[in-house]
Design a protein around this motif. Structure first.
Motif, PDB file in Angstrom:
ATOM      1  N   UNK A  21       0.865  -1.174   0.000  1.00 45.37           N
ATOM      2  CA  UNK A  21       0.000   0.000   0.000  1.00 45.37           C
ATOM      3  C   UNK A  21       0.905   1.228   0.000  1.00 45.37           C
ATOM      4  N   UNK A  22       1.133   1.765  -1.182  1.00 45.14           N
ATOM      5  CA  UNK A  22       2.075   2.884  -1.293  1.00 45.14           C
ATOM      6  C   UNK A  22       1.570   4.138  -0.596  1.00 45.14           C
ATOM      7  N   UNK A  23       0.250   4.224  -0.379  1.00 43.30           N
ATOM      8  CA  UNK A  23      -0.292   5.381   0.342  1.00 43.30           C
ATOM      9  C   UNK A  23       0.190   5.409   1.791  1.00 43.30           C
ATOM     10  N   UNK A  27      10.150   4.690   2.076  1.00 42.49           N
ATOM     11  CA  UNK A  27      11.202   5.043   3.022  1.00 42.49           C
ATOM     12  C   UNK A  27      12.550   5.179   2.340  1.00 42.49           C
ATOM     13  N   UNK A  28      13.243   6.242   2.728  1.00 41.04           N
ATOM     14  CA  UNK A  28      14.643   6.407   2.350  1.00 41.04           C
ATOM     15  C   UNK A  28      15.431   6.649   3.632  1.00 41.04           C
ATOM     16  N   UNK A  40      15.516   2.801  -2.052  1.00 45.66           N
ATOM     17  CA  UNK A  40      14.194   3.401  -1.835  1.00 45.66           C
ATOM     18  C   UNK A  40      13.219   2.246  -1.660  1.00 45.66           C
ATOM     19  N   UNK A  41      12.593   2.169  -0.497  1.00 47.53           N
ATOM     20  CA  UNK A  41      11.901   0.942  -0.135  1.00 47.53           C
ATOM     21  C   UNK A  41      10.504   1.194   0.416  1.00 47.53           C
ATOM     22  N   UNK A 111       3.659   8.627  -4.122  1.00 41.57           N
ATOM     23  CA  UNK A 111       3.708   7.990  -2.800  1.00 41.57           C
ATOM     24  C   UNK A 111       4.466   8.883  -1.817  1.00 41.57           C
ATOM     25  N   UNK A 112       3.972   8.986  -0.591  1.00 43.56           N
ATOM     26  CA  UNK A 112       4.706   9.756   0.423  1.00 43.56           C
ATOM     27  C   UNK A 112       6.068   9.111   0.718  1.00 43.56           C
ATOM     28  N   UNK A 113       7.048   9.947   1.048  1.00 47.01           N
ATOM     29  CA  UNK A 113       8.381   9.454   1.396  1.00 47.01           C
ATOM     30  C   UNK A 113       8.686   9.852   2.834  1.00 47.01           C
TER      31      UNK A 113
END
Ligand SMILES: [Zn+2]
Length: 133
Positions: A21-23, A27-28, A40-41, A111-113
Motif C-alpha cells: 500500500x504505497x499510500x 522510506x529512504x 528506496x523501499x 507515494x509519500x516518502x
C-alpha cells in the motif's frame, strides 16, 4: 489500498510478488547500506511477499547488528529486498521499489516518502539533509 506488484532483479533470475500500500508511505534512509545502494523501499509484512522464481539464487548479507538480512541476486547483484524481524510485529520485508516492474514512475512519485536517520541509529528521526538520498 494494497496492490500486488511484480518485481524482479536485473537479470530476471529472481521474481516475486509483493502486496504494497504505497499510500502508507515509502522510506529512504541515510545508513551506510541504504546510501550506497540508493535503497528506496516500502515495508510490508512477512506474508505480503511471495517468491515466484529464484529463491535459490539469493545471497544474504548482514552487517552491523546483523539483524537485517539483505538479499542480492548472485548473478546480477541487484538487491530486491531485505528481511528483518521485530519483537512486536514479527517478520517484515523492505522491498526495493526500483525492482517493481509494474510500478509506474507516476505512482512512485505520488507515494509519500519518509526519511530515517539510520546513520546515527535514530530511525525515528528525519535526517537534517535528505536531498542526496
Ligand atoms: Zn539477477
Amino acid at each position: 489500498m494494497n496492490k500486488t506488484y511484480h518485481g524482479s532483479c536485473h537479470c530476471g533470475a529472481i521474481k516475486f510478488e509483493a502486496d504494497i500500500d504505497l499510500d502508507q508511505g515509502t522510506s529512504k534512509c541515510n545508513c551506510s547500506s541504504c546510501t550506497k545502494g540508493r535503497f528506496w523501499k516500502a515495508f510490508i509484512g512477512g506474508e505480503a511477499l511471495r517468491m515466484t522464481a529464484g529463491i535459490d539464487q539469493l545471497i544474504e548479507y548482514r552487517f552491523g547488528g546483523r539483524t537485517i538480512a539483505h538479499f542480492f541476486c548472485q548473478t546480477c547483484g541487484v538487491k530486491p529486498f531485505g528481511r528483518g524481524e521485530m519483537e512486536d510485529t514479527g517478520v517484515f520485508y523492505a522491498i526495493n521499489l526500483a525492482c517493481l516492474d509494474d510500478l509506474t514512475p507516476e505512482a512512485l512519485l505520488a507515494a509519500p516518502v519518509e526519511y530515517q536517520d539510520g546513520r546515527h541509529d535514530h530511525w525515528e528521526n528525519r535526517p537534517a539533509e535528505v536531498r542526496h538520498l
